[in-house]
Design a protein around this motif. Structure first.
Motif, mmCIF file in Angstrom:
data_model
loop_
_atom_site.group_PDB
_atom_site.id
_atom_site.type_symbol
_atom_site.label_atom_id
_atom_site.label_comp_id
_atom_site.label_asym_id
_atom_site.label_seq_id
_atom_site.Cartn_x
_atom_site.Cartn_y
_atom_site.Cartn_z
ATOM 1 N N THR A 1 7.231 -32.685 34.464
ATOM 2 C CA THR A 1 8.156 -31.474 35.095
ATOM 3 C C THR A 1 9.342 -31.793 35.839
ATOM 4 O O THR A 1 10.632 -31.530 35.618
ATOM 5 C CB THR A 1 7.540 -30.609 35.465
ATOM 6 N N ARG A 2 9.022 -33.026 36.983
ATOM 7 C CA ARG A 2 10.118 -33.175 37.729
ATOM 8 C C ARG A 2 11.493 -33.957 37.413
ATOM 9 O O ARG A 2 12.398 -33.657 38.011
ATOM 10 C CB ARG A 2 9.544 -33.894 39.075
ATOM 11 N N VAL A 3 11.431 -34.559 35.999
ATOM 12 C CA VAL A 3 12.457 -34.984 35.544
ATOM 13 C C VAL A 3 12.732 -34.743 34.058
ATOM 14 O O VAL A 3 13.462 -35.214 33.434
ATOM 15 C CB VAL A 3 12.319 -36.695 35.668
ATOM 16 N N ARG A 4 12.088 -33.661 33.664
ATOM 17 C CA ARG A 4 12.029 -33.148 32.465
ATOM 18 C C ARG A 4 13.721 -32.910 31.860
ATOM 19 O O ARG A 4 14.061 -33.241 30.776
ATOM 20 C CB ARG A 4 11.204 -31.899 31.961
ATOM 21 N N LEU A 5 14.135 -32.088 32.654
ATOM 22 C CA LEU A 5 15.577 -31.633 32.102
ATOM 23 C C LEU A 5 16.628 -32.910 32.265
ATOM 24 O O LEU A 5 17.384 -32.896 31.217
ATOM 25 C CB LEU A 5 15.916 -30.473 33.210
ATOM 26 N N THR A 6 16.416 -33.676 33.298
ATOM 27 C CA THR A 6 17.344 -34.766 33.267
ATOM 28 C C THR A 6 17.143 -35.817 32.084
ATOM 29 O O THR A 6 17.944 -36.568 31.527
ATOM 30 C CB THR A 6 17.117 -35.615 34.565
ATOM 31 N N GLY A 7 15.681 -36.119 31.797
ATOM 32 C CA GLY A 7 15.309 -36.960 30.893
ATOM 33 C C GLY A 7 15.713 -36.699 29.453
ATOM 34 O O GLY A 7 16.375 -37.600 28.663
ATOM 35 N N VAL A 8 15.764 -35.201 29.155
ATOM 36 C CA VAL A 8 16.297 -34.640 27.786
ATOM 37 C C VAL A 8 17.408 -34.793 27.656
ATOM 38 O O VAL A 8 18.151 -34.938 26.860
ATOM 39 C CB VAL A 8 15.523 -33.478 27.681
ATOM 40 N N ALA A 9 18.417 -34.149 28.798
ATOM 41 C CA ALA A 9 19.839 -34.198 28.818
ATOM 42 C C ALA A 9 20.315 -35.586 28.674
ATOM 43 O O ALA A 9 21.235 -35.653 27.670
ATOM 44 C CB ALA A 9 20.144 -33.593 30.108
ATOM 45 N N VAL A 10 20.108 -36.495 29.613
ATOM 46 C CA VAL A 10 20.470 -37.762 29.449
ATOM 47 C C VAL A 10 20.400 -38.587 27.950
ATOM 48 O O VAL A 10 21.159 -39.064 27.563
ATOM 49 C CB VAL A 10 19.939 -38.657 30.670
ATOM 50 N N GLY A 11 18.880 -38.432 27.643
ATOM 51 C CA GLY A 11 18.713 -39.162 26.375
ATOM 52 C C GLY A 11 19.557 -38.278 25.130
ATOM 53 O O GLY A 11 20.132 -39.221 24.405
ATOM 54 N N THR A 12 19.518 -37.204 25.031
ATOM 55 C CA THR A 12 20.125 -36.613 24.069
ATOM 56 C C THR A 12 21.444 -36.705 24.001
ATOM 57 O O THR A 12 22.250 -36.941 23.042
ATOM 58 C CB THR A 12 19.660 -35.237 23.877
ATOM 59 N N GLN A 13 22.065 -36.483 25.245
ATOM 60 C CA GLN A 13 23.699 -36.791 25.449
ATOM 61 C C GLN A 13 24.225 -37.908 25.006
ATOM 62 O O GLN A 13 25.474 -38.265 24.510
ATOM 63 C CB GLN A 13 23.791 -35.894 26.398
ATOM 64 N N ILE A 14 23.487 -39.061 25.327
ATOM 65 C CA ILE A 14 23.991 -40.321 25.055
ATOM 66 C C ILE A 14 24.026 -40.538 23.272
ATOM 67 O O ILE A 14 24.758 -41.291 22.892
ATOM 68 C CB ILE A 14 23.104 -41.300 25.744
ATOM 69 N N GLY A 15 22.738 -39.905 22.867
ATOM 70 C CA GLY A 15 22.770 -39.955 21.329
ATOM 71 C C GLY A 15 23.916 -39.071 20.769
ATOM 72 O O GLY A 15 24.399 -39.470 19.880
ATOM 73 N N PHE A 16 23.789 -37.980 21.433
ATOM 74 C CA PHE A 16 25.077 -37.057 20.625
ATOM 75 C C PHE A 16 26.327 -37.877 20.977
ATOM 76 O O PHE A 16 27.258 -37.277 20.101
ATOM 77 C CB PHE A 16 24.856 -35.666 21.462
ATOM 78 N N ALA A 17 26.445 -38.362 21.929
ATOM 79 C CA ALA A 17 27.689 -39.143 22.257
ATOM 80 C C ALA A 17 28.100 -40.025 21.244
ATOM 81 O O ALA A 17 29.221 -39.961 20.633
ATOM 82 C CB ALA A 17 27.951 -39.744 23.732
ATOM 83 N N ILE A 18 27.306 -40.842 20.910
ATOM 84 C CA ILE A 18 27.498 -41.730 19.712
ATOM 85 C C ILE A 18 27.747 -40.777 18.243
ATOM 86 O O ILE A 18 28.622 -41.196 17.961
ATOM 87 C CB ILE A 18 26.065 -42.412 19.292
#
Length: 452
Positions: free
Chosen positions: A366-383
């Protein structure tokens, strides 16, 4: 971190899912009208000094520029969401996206302002990307944390159903303007869909300001002091959950199918093959209407059978159907274009697209869920955002030039499927136990957390 074990009232998960659906639809209306405009008109409005091929490449590159700001938005908005609440992020993203999109509709053309015009376009696109960096992660984490344990995939899938609805509206809004005489489309027609973002801002703010904070986030407020001693969410994430972030980055590459379908394939069909702009927009609308039903259906299947088989099956099938779709475009047979387009985006891609919100969110505590999903997806989406530009640069000449692009799409889908295969299956792990299952020491809180 302690969590309430009782299931939330039925009304609250529905409200959270509806708010995520509407907000995402509004948010991605803004984002995808840019992609349509980039494919159809921006090469002439902002890059007329270039050759037609170079102008198209530059216009598609500005679409990709928005993805550069997404990881930064993921870090900043993820920090806010994990420290101060999911609701604040959802209000901020809808406001910033709407303002940036309206500003694009007001920009001068290259003929009026010279090089300043494309510079302002890139700045507005960066603001769009920054906002999108926290949108889906915020909406899906809000839905997940409100949902009952046996329907988490179903309720989180409404975030992606919302993005499909936004794409439908964005494409439909362009239909009457795409039918305008070319000079009127270039002079003012393309601007109107961007100006309509004022409606997006007002409606989105009214909806999202009524949301309640999630129970698991509220329950963790008492441990906020301990969390701060460990450092900001991004530091905790990279120290203890870097493998999950990398897994999400690679799995998110499946999103390239969406950008290739909505941007490069549209440009290839209308520019190279000479198919009707209006007809190709209708292909997109029809496929996304089908996806509105397919996404929650696949998500419900994932609640029963598991996240991984549904996601992986969708990614592998997308690799095959994308090649078939490009071939059908090159053949200039409209019936085949409609059939393969609907099967690709409406059906098989919806399997991966509908399941990733639950699959990715359940990889993080919970304490890093939003950051984890946001960072992981957005790097992938950036590619993925630059994939249309890469596709344009490797495509061959003429109607047969689609083959290298099909290979590119297949490779990205295979990478996504492989990354998902390494994840643990969490479909039947109660949300009260998820934090322990993904604990840094790797201990499992239940049999459902064992690697599959």
């Amino acid at each position: 971190m302690s969590h309430p074990s009782a299931a939330p009232p039925v009304a609250q998960p529905r409200k959270a899912a509806l708010a995520a659906w509407i907000g995402s639809a509004l948010e991605y209306y803004d984002f995808f009208i840019y992609g349509t405009a980039a494919a159809l008109v921006f090469s002439e409005v902002f890059f007329p000094a270039s050759s037609p091929a170079t102008g198209t490449l530059l216009a598609l590159a500005t679409f990709g520029v928005g993805y550069v700001a997404r990881p930064l938005g993921a870090v900043v908005l993820g920090h806010i969401g994990d420290r101060y609440g999911r609701k604040r992020v959802l209000v901020a993203t809808i406001l910033l996206m709407g303002v940036a999109t309206f500003a694009i509709g007001c920009l001068p053309s290259y003929g009026a302002a010279g090089a300043l015009a494309p510079i302002l376009l890139v700045i507005a696109r960066l603001l769009q990307g920054f906002s999108a960096g926290g949108e889906q992660a915020g909406a899906s984490s809000m839905s997940l944390e409100h949902a009952p344990d046996d329907r988490r995939a179903f309720f989180t899938s409404f975030t992606l159903s919302g993005t499909q609805a936004g794409m439908i509206v964005a494409t439909a809004v362009f239909l009457p303007f795409a039918a305008l005489p070319r000079d009127e489309l270039l002079a003012w027609g393309w601007r109107v869909p961007f100006w309509l973002s004022l409606v997006v801002v007002v409606a989105g703010l009214l909806i999202r300001r009524t949301l309640d904070e999630t129970p698991v986030f509220a329950a963790g407020a008492e441990e906020a002091g301990t969390a701060r001693k460990e450092g900001p969410p991004i530091a905790v994430l990279l120290r203890h959950h870097w493998a999950a972030v990398l897994r999400v980055v690679l799995a998110a590459l499946v999103s390239s199918i969406s950008t290739l379908f909505s941007v490069w394939a549209l440009s290839f069909a209308t520019g190279t093959v000479g198919l009707s702009r209006t007809t190709m927009l209708w292909v997109s609308i029809t496929a996304n209407i089908v996806a509105l039903a397919a996404i929650p259906a696949f998500a419900r299947l994932a609640d029963r059978t598991g996240r991984k088989p549904v996601f992986i099956g969708g990614a592998l099938a997308s690799a095959l159907l994308f090649a078939a779709y490009l071939w059908s475009i090159s053949s200039a047979q409209y019936a085949l274009v409609f059939a393969t387009g609907i099967l690709l985006t409406g059906v098989v891609y919806s399997a991966s697209n509908g399941v990733w919100p639950s699959l990715y969110n359940e990889m993080f505590p919970t304490r890093v869920r939003l950051t984890g999903v946001a960072v992981g997806t957005q790097i992938g989406f950036a590619i993925g955002g630059f994939v249309p530009t890469i596709a344009e640069s490797i495509a061959g000449e003429g109607p047969g030039g689609w083959v290298p692009v099909a290979v590119l799409g297949a490779v990205l889908c295979l990478l996504a499927a492989g990354a998902a295969a390494t994840a643990r299956e969490t479909a039947h792990v109660p949300i009260a136990e998820l934090d322990a299952v993904v604990a840094p020491d790797g201990q499992r809180a239940s049999a459902g957390g064992r690697p599959q």
